[in-house]
Design a protein around this motif. Structure first.
Motif, PDB file in Angstrom:
ATOM      1  N   ARG A  82       0.773  -1.150   0.004  1.00 41.85           N
ATOM      2  CA  ARG A  82      -0.065   0.013  -0.118  1.00 41.85           C
ATOM      3  C   ARG A  82       0.720   1.309  -0.172  1.00 41.85           C
ATOM      4  N   GLY A  83       2.187   1.049   0.419  1.00 36.40           N
ATOM      5  CA  GLY A  83       3.070   2.275   0.830  1.00 36.40           C
ATOM      6  C   GLY A  83       4.202   2.462  -0.650  1.00 36.40           C
ATOM      7  N   HIS A  84       4.763   3.229  -0.498  1.00 39.54           N
ATOM      8  CA  HIS A  84       6.050   3.672  -1.507  1.00 39.54           C
ATOM      9  C   HIS A  84       7.247   3.914  -0.579  1.00 39.54           C
ATOM     10  N   GLN A  85       8.219   3.605  -1.377  1.00 40.34           N
ATOM     11  CA  GLN A  85       9.700   4.239  -1.034  1.00 40.34           C
ATOM     12  C   GLN A  85      10.102   5.276  -1.985  1.00 40.34           C
ATOM     13  N   ILE A  86      10.719   6.203  -1.359  1.00 45.84           N
ATOM     14  CA  ILE A  86      11.532   7.283  -2.422  1.00 45.84           C
ATOM     15  C   ILE A  86      13.089   7.286  -2.300  1.00 45.84           C
ATOM     16  N   GLY A  87      13.561   7.604  -3.397  1.00 48.17           N
ATOM     17  CA  GLY A  87      14.905   7.524  -3.411  1.00 48.17           C
ATOM     18  C   GLY A  87      15.465   8.585  -4.230  1.00 48.17           C
ATOM     19  N   LEU A  88      16.808   8.849  -4.317  1.00 45.19           N
ATOM     20  CA  LEU A  88      17.248   9.684  -5.189  1.00 45.19           C
ATOM     21  C   LEU A  88      17.556   9.231  -6.669  1.00 45.19           C
ATOM     22  N   SER A  89      16.892   9.912  -7.603  1.00 38.65           N
ATOM     23  CA  SER A  89      17.286   9.562  -8.969  1.00 38.65           C
ATOM     24  C   SER A  89      18.805  10.017  -9.145  1.00 38.65           C
ATOM     25  N   GLU A  90      19.287   9.807 -10.187  1.00 34.86           N
ATOM     26  CA  GLU A  90      20.656  10.235 -10.745  1.00 34.86           C
ATOM     27  C   GLU A  90      20.678  11.782 -10.852  1.00 34.86           C
ATOM     28  N   GLN A  91      19.674  12.544 -11.294  1.00 38.95           N
ATOM     29  CA  GLN A  91      19.524  13.781 -11.219  1.00 38.95           C
ATOM     30  C   GLN A  91      19.614  14.195  -9.792  1.00 38.95           C
ATOM     31  N   GLY A  92      18.855  13.758  -9.012  1.00 44.42           N
ATOM     32  CA  GLY A  92      18.855  14.347  -7.420  1.00 44.42           C
ATOM     33  C   GLY A  92      20.215  13.978  -6.827  1.00 44.42           C
ATOM     34  N   TRP A  93      21.136  13.009  -7.208  1.00 45.83           N
ATOM     35  CA  TRP A  93      22.384  12.840  -6.858  1.00 45.83           C
ATOM     36  C   TRP A  93      23.115  13.838  -7.291  1.00 45.83           C
ATOM     37  N   GLN A  94      23.046  14.169  -8.515  1.00 48.26           N
ATOM     38  CA  GLN A  94      23.933  15.540  -9.110  1.00 48.26           C
ATOM     39  C   GLN A  94      23.611  16.682  -8.420  1.00 48.26           C
ATOM     40  N   ALA A  95      22.213  16.979  -8.150  1.00 44.69           N
ATOM     41  CA  ALA A  95      21.776  18.221  -7.443  1.00 44.69           C
ATOM     42  C   ALA A  95      22.525  18.326  -6.198  1.00 44.69           C
ATOM     43  N   ILE A  96      22.291  17.230  -5.410  1.00 48.45           N
ATOM     44  CA  ILE A  96      22.826  17.466  -3.978  1.00 48.45           C
ATOM     45  C   ILE A  96      24.422  17.793  -3.867  1.00 48.45           C
ATOM     46  N   ARG A  97      25.043  16.854  -4.746  1.00 48.93           N
ATOM     47  CA  ARG A  97      26.438  16.863  -4.864  1.00 48.93           C
ATOM     48  C   ARG A  97      26.953  18.509  -5.227  1.00 48.93           C
ATOM     49  N   GLU A  98      26.147  18.822  -6.258  1.00 54.26           N
ATOM     50  CA  GLU A  98      26.567  20.296  -6.752  1.00 54.26           C
ATOM     51  C   GLU A  98      26.038  21.366  -5.862  1.00 54.26           C
ATOM     52  N   ALA A  99      24.971  21.195  -4.974  1.00 57.06           N
ATOM     53  CA  ALA A  99      24.575  22.148  -3.948  1.00 57.06           C
ATOM     54  C   ALA A  99      25.359  22.232  -2.493  1.00 57.06           C
TER      55      ALA A  99
END
Length: 162
Positions: free
Chosen positions: A99-116
């Motif tokens: 019934r639930g779901h999991q969330i994770g970082l996409s490759e774009q999310g990883w790139q965004a956090i590494r750059e920020a």
């Protein structure tokens, strides 16, 4: 409540409260300006990306992220929808609870956090730490957890009959 029951702030406490209040109002805006200018994201997005990137797990349930950030689940839910639309996170079914779901970082999310992260850490360092002495750091380390404990909602005590 009558005035004889009110524990009014003295002059020193009133001035300190005004400074704290101004900090509470000004710092989040300054942080959002820095993140928007340097990374085209808001502090909420950065916070979610940071929690996901620092997790030992590759994905988390939204409730876990909300608990980590001490946010209301509905606030997080709206933000996650926007972040998913931007391609920063992914959602998948929770293998333990369909019934639930999991969330994770996409490759774009990883790139965004590494750059920020570098410019954000520099902002935090300059804004919060560089202007304080070691003694002032220690005072905050002692005071802030006490204040947080005083304002953190407590779970109602269990019914002793149960």
């Amino acid at each position: 409540m009558g005035t004889e029951e009110t524990r009014w702030l003295n002059e020193r406490e009133q001035k300190l409260w005004q400074t704290i209040r101004e900090f509470i109002w000004q710092f989040p805006s300054a942080m959002d300006r820095q993140l928007t200018q340097d990374s085209a994201m808001q502090s909420g997005e950065y916070s979610v990306l940071a929690v996901l990137s620092e997790s030992k797990e590759t994905s988390l349930r939204p409730a876990e992220v909300a608990n980590e950030l001490r946010w209301d689940r509905s606030r997080l839910s709206h933000l996650l929808r926007r972040m998913e639309a931007k391609g920063l996170i992914t959602r998948c079914s929770d293998v333990l609870d369909r019934r639930g779901h999991q969330i994770g970082l996409s490759e774009q999310g990883w790139q965004a956090i590494r750059e920020a992260a570098p410019s954000h850490v520099e902002f935090i360092r300059q804004s919060l730490f560089d202007s304080l002495t070691t003694t002032e750091h220690a005072a905050l380390e002692t005071a802030l957890p006490k204040i947080l404990a005083a304002i953190t909602p407590r779970e109602p005590a269990g019914d002793p009959a149960n």
